[in-house]
Every structure is written in C-alpha cells, then in structure tokens.
Design an enzyme around this catalytic site. Structure first.
Site, PDB file in Angstrom:
ATOM      1  N   TYR A 165     -26.199 -41.107 -20.592  1.00 40.91           N
ATOM      2  CA  TYR A 165     -26.099 -41.414 -22.027  1.00 40.91           C
ATOM      3  C   TYR A 165     -27.373 -41.005 -22.764  1.00 40.91           C
ATOM      4  O   TYR A 165     -27.317 -40.306 -23.783  1.00 40.91           O
ATOM      5  CB  TYR A 165     -25.837 -42.900 -22.217  1.00 40.91           C
ATOM      6  CG  TYR A 165     -25.706 -43.306 -23.667  1.00 40.91           C
ATOM      7  CD1 TYR A 165     -24.534 -43.052 -24.377  1.00 40.91           C
ATOM      8  CD2 TYR A 165     -26.758 -43.923 -24.337  1.00 40.91           C
ATOM      9  CE1 TYR A 165     -24.415 -43.413 -25.714  1.00 40.91           C
ATOM     10  CE2 TYR A 165     -26.653 -44.284 -25.662  1.00 40.91           C
ATOM     11  CZ  TYR A 165     -25.472 -44.026 -26.352  1.00 40.91           C
ATOM     12  OH  TYR A 165     -25.374 -44.377 -27.681  1.00 40.91           O
ATOM     13  N   LYS A 169     -28.023 -38.004 -25.700  1.00 40.86           N
ATOM     14  CA  LYS A 169     -28.569 -38.263 -27.029  1.00 40.86           C
ATOM     15  C   LYS A 169     -29.853 -37.475 -27.278  1.00 40.86           C
ATOM     16  O   LYS A 169     -30.139 -37.065 -28.407  1.00 40.86           O
ATOM     17  CB  LYS A 169     -28.802 -39.765 -27.216  1.00 40.86           C
ATOM     18  CG  LYS A 169     -27.507 -40.573 -27.270  1.00 40.86           C
ATOM     19  CD  LYS A 169     -26.597 -40.127 -28.430  1.00 40.86           C
ATOM     20  CE  LYS A 169     -25.367 -40.994 -28.570  1.00 40.86           C
ATOM     21  NZ  LYS A 169     -24.527 -40.626 -29.724  1.00 40.86           N
TER      22      LYS A 169
END
Length: 297
Positions: A165, A169
């Site tokens: 994750y 990002k």
C-alpha cells in the site's frame, strides 16, 4: 476543539463544471461527489458497481451520472475512458485498495500497485486529451515509510500489505509530480495535484472477515482522525481552489491525521524527479498507454 479552517461550505459555485470521481460509491469519494454536486458540478461517478452507483447518484441529487470502472482491469479502464466522450474539467483519482493478501489484477499487476496507481495512470493518460483543468490524485502519507523496489515493483519476492500500500502511494505521488512537469513542459494549462485525506473513517478496511478490525479502525479514525466529510476537504480544496501544479494538500495537525486544510510535504523519494520519470516509463510499459499532454489551442 479543532479549528475547522477551510470547509466544503466555502466551495465556489461549480455550475457547468464536469468532474469525474473514481471510487465515488463509498467513503471519501462519495463525500467528494456529494459536495461537488451540491456546488452545481456535473459529477460522473466512476464505480465498480453501477447499480450501487445509481443508488448513490439518487441519494446525492443534483447532476450526476454513472460510468462503470474497475481500476484492477485495464479493459474496464479503457471502456470507461471510451464511454466519457465529452470534455471534463477535473479528474479525481480517488479509488484505492489496501490488500489483505498478495493478489494480482486481471493484467498480472500486484493488486495495490495496479489499483492505486497503474489503473489511475492509464485512465488519466486516456482521458487527458479531454481534461481541461486539473488531475487530483488522492495520496497517503504512508508513502513516507516506503521505497520503490525497481527490481521487483510487483513485490513478487517480498510482499506485505503495508509495504504494498505505502509503495503504491509513493509511486502515485512521484508520478503526480512527473505528470505535472510534462504538462508544464508541453505548455498545457492542465495541472496535476495530490490530496491526503488524513486518517479517515473510510471503507478501505471493510473486507470479508475483518468486521472487528474495520470497526476498531473506524473508532480510532473518528478519535484521532477525520470523519468522511472532513476527510474530503483536502480533495475538494485541491479540486476547486486556485492551486499550482504539483501541490500536495492535506491537514496541518500532528501526523497530518487531522486539522485544518494546508499544503503539506512529501518524502525526498516522492519529490525526486528521477523516481517520477522512472515510474512514468515503467507504467507506460506495463499498461501499454503513453501520457501525451495536450498542447494549448
């Protein structure tokens, strides 16, 4: 008591403005779409479940339409882009996923990388000739704990949910700056910006088998973070206010979890133009889609 600072009540009228919001059927995306429609914008809800999207459009009211989009499937991304034939002013790449186990998308991408940045990259590239004002990518300050493994970007050798994750990002923020640079160099009036919703009481942890975890995450977020309307403020600010390309909008509180809307910083790797240029080239190879910034006139 929190000082609210800028709120959605300060949105300018957006009559005649067309905005695409991905992941607009729940969470921050839904609140973003709701506020934009309330300000008079025509909002296209780009969602995986069109039936749910139509229910949300009816709840929101105003001028809304629904288009199907699954960012984990490039065929769906292409179909969505083909379905949007009119010019749009703003694209909000809001949809994202936090993976619980290592999975691949329909195109063989690691799920977080594919959904959170390769899908948005392809959608943006395909829609760019019809975008007139700006692209807003919804990012996360979890990127500050990440690095990009250029030898293994899909994390086939060493995977964890937080690593996947946060890495996605980081890639999103680095690409945002590279996209804005390319737009400026081409003379395009379109800008690329990013927004961080803080620690939001969103739907991202609402997965099968995680009921208790999701409830705890919601309670923690509401205690030290933002409820959904507040979390959407940074995106709405980035969409509607006069902002320079490359800006990163978030909150000014401790850890950027909450507070007043403000410009915030990003990691050195996210700011490195070499990282952004590498990711753009990588994304073009992986997706088969090339960013071609429109020139003015």
């Amino acid at each position: 008591m929190q000082r609210p600072g800028w709120t959605a009540d300060r949105l300018p009228r957006l009559d005649g403005t067309r905005v695409v919001v991905t992941g607009a059927s729940n969470g921050v995306g839904l609140e973003t779409a709701r506020a934009l429609a309330g300000a008079g914008a025509h909002v296209l809800l780009a969602v995986r479940d069109p039936a749910l999207g139509r229910r949300r459009a009816a709840e929101i009211g105003g001028s809304c339409e629904v288009v199907e989009l699954d960012l984990a499937d490039l065929a769906s991304v292409r179909a969505c882009a083909e379905a949007i034939t009119d010019p749009i002013d703003v694209l909000v790449n809001n949809a994202g996923v936090y993976p619980l186990r290592r999975e691949d998308t329909a195109d063989g991408f690691e799920l977080a990388l594919g959904t959170n940045v390769l899908g948005p990259y392809a959608l943006t590239a395909l829609l760019l000739p019809r975008i007139t004002d700006r692209v807003v990518n919804v990012a996360s300050n979890s990127h500050k704990a990440a690095t990009i493994d250029r030898a293994d970007p899909h994390l086939r050798r060493r995977w964890s949910g937080p690593r996947a994750y946060a890495g996605s990002k980081l890639a999103l923020l680095a690409w945002t700056l590279d996209l804005d640079r390319r737009l400026r160099e081409s003379g395009s009036p379109v800008r690329a910006l990013a927004a961080e919703p803080g620690w939001a009481a969103s739907n991202i942890s609402n997965k099968p088998g995680l009921g208790a975890v999701h409830r705890i995450a919601q309670r923690v977020a509401l205690t030290i973070g933002n409820d959904l309307p507040t979390a959407a403020r940074s995106t709405l600010f980035a969409v509607a206010e006069p902002m320079p390309g490359g800006a990163y909008v978030g909150f000014d509180g401790v850890g950027t979890f909450r507070g007043r809307v403000a410009l915030i910083g990003r990691s050195a790797e996210a700011s490195d133009p070499r990282v952004g240029a590498w990711f753009t080239a990588f994304a073009a190879r992986e997706t088969g889609v090339t960013v071609a910034p429109p020139r003015p006139g």
